[in-house]
Design a protein around this motif. Sequence first.
Motif, PDB file in Angstrom:
ATOM      1  N   MET A 138       0.838  -1.197   0.000  1.00  0.00           N
ATOM      2  CA  MET A 138       0.000   0.000   0.000  1.00  0.00           C
ATOM      3  C   MET A 138       0.873   1.247   0.000  1.00  0.00           C
ATOM      4  N   ASP A 139       0.382   2.271  -0.686  1.00  0.00           N
ATOM      5  CA  ASP A 139       1.029   3.578  -0.644  1.00  0.00           C
ATOM      6  C   ASP A 139       0.410   4.360   0.518  1.00  0.00           C
ATOM      7  N   PRO A 140       1.207   4.745   1.500  1.00  0.00           N
ATOM      8  CA  PRO A 140       0.602   5.441   2.649  1.00  0.00           C
ATOM      9  C   PRO A 140       0.319   6.911   2.359  1.00  0.00           C
ATOM     10  N   SER A 141       0.270   7.306   1.068  1.00  0.00           N
ATOM     11  CA  SER A 141       0.176   8.707   0.631  1.00  0.00           C
ATOM     12  C   SER A 141       1.522   9.366   0.940  1.00  0.00           C
ATOM     13  N   PRO A 142       1.784  10.554   0.390  1.00  0.00           N
ATOM     14  CA  PRO A 142       3.153  11.095   0.533  1.00  0.00           C
ATOM     15  C   PRO A 142       3.482  11.599   1.942  1.00  0.00           C
TER      16      PRO A 142
END
Lengths: 283, 187
Positions: free
Chosen positions: A180-184
């Motif tokens: 998952m991308d934890p957002s920037p």
Amino acid sequence: MSAYNFAYLDEQTKRMIRRAILKGLAIPGYQVPFASREMPMPYGWGTGGVQVSAAVLIPDDTFKVIDQGSDDTTNAVSIRTFFERTAGVETTTVTRDASVIQTRHRIPEERLHEGQILVYQVPIPEPLRFLEPRESETRKMHGLEEYGLMHVKLYEDISRHGHIATSYAYPVKVEGRYVMDPSPIPKFDNPKLGDMAAIQLFGAGREQRIYALPPYTQVVSLDFEDHPFEATKADHACSLCGSEDSYQDEVIIDDAGRRMFVCSDADYCKARQAAGHHGKDAA
Amino acid sequence: MQPQALTGGFTDPAVQSAHAFRSVMEAMARPGTLREISGAEPPAPMSRAAGAVLLTLCDSDTPIYLAGAVDCPAVRNWLSFHTGAPLVGPAECMFAVGSWSDLGPLSIYPIGTSEYPDRSATLVVECPQLTASGAILTGPGIKETAALSLPELAAFQDNRTLYPLGLDFIFTSGVRVAAVPRTTEVS
């Protein structure tokens, strides 16, 4: 306020978003497609977060918005005002008083508690997107749990720079299944993702995806045995409150290259100063 | 259509569904916790909690399967009027409602695909009672362990092995609601 439906969105849209949120919570880290709506703000201004907030808000909520830790940027102020006007909710800048916190690119320094919901604004939800541009392929890769490409990317970081150079939007694996991308958020914030008491919801408006982390979900930052994950920050104390543990922004303060480091979490910094902590540049 | 089908919906839909959704979301995010949910007055034998769940989440985009006793004209008319949801069989549904014995066997419901595991059914299980005791739950959303009066164990253990595919369960009784998503381990 009566000119709008409660929290701006129409009820059918909210039902659709709410169903996506429930499936997101049931499959932590999986990106649930949803039919993102046009919002009265441009893409890139947090339209995904705004739609998720609109779907979860109740009139008794106290709402806080941060943009890279700050309550006072244009983005944070405009979204806060938007929900004051369309949902009639109380707003605050104090982290512990808020029941719903919408955030762009930071997790508050203060530990969140069980009554809280953290809503992230996400620009690119797909962690594999810069490695594989085709959605049809990345979807298959998630389906097959085929994440070798991501490890190759981190390995290339090491071979080129001697360490994993990814410093924000650092990929995580959720419950041993979905990457998952934890957002920037800065990778400094990654360790907070896992043992969080609050519910975490992620909304990507332009990309039309919602995903979620229930409280106390296992979240592991990807790494290698000989290059373990490290939550890094600027090696300075905050110039205003003296904190050495918080994540700091570097601010250029004149044209001679002088710079100062200050807490990115404005509420945390303000509370510390009010409690009598002072850094070297405190007025 | 009987006039009773026209009453018993949310009187203030935006606000009542927002409250109801928060209860369902908290229940799904923290498996085993009991929440109260209200605002709907569905015809018997549907519970008020199940009625509120369906009014909050269902509309013409969400086919519903009514299992057993709730598949009666009064409930059908009420759901059609208030949600517009198509009533279908178990293999095509997004939501299914009924008692535990009426809902089985579970193998017929959609469990999603490996590329779209979210395209799976959510089962609203009407329970005679719902208490925080009985089966021990662990998994995402649960700090250490939680307990919930589940109708049986094996079905939930089997469902867990399908992860990331699988069914998600919302339990209702009176005005109480709890949930067990596919991630939860039960013992």
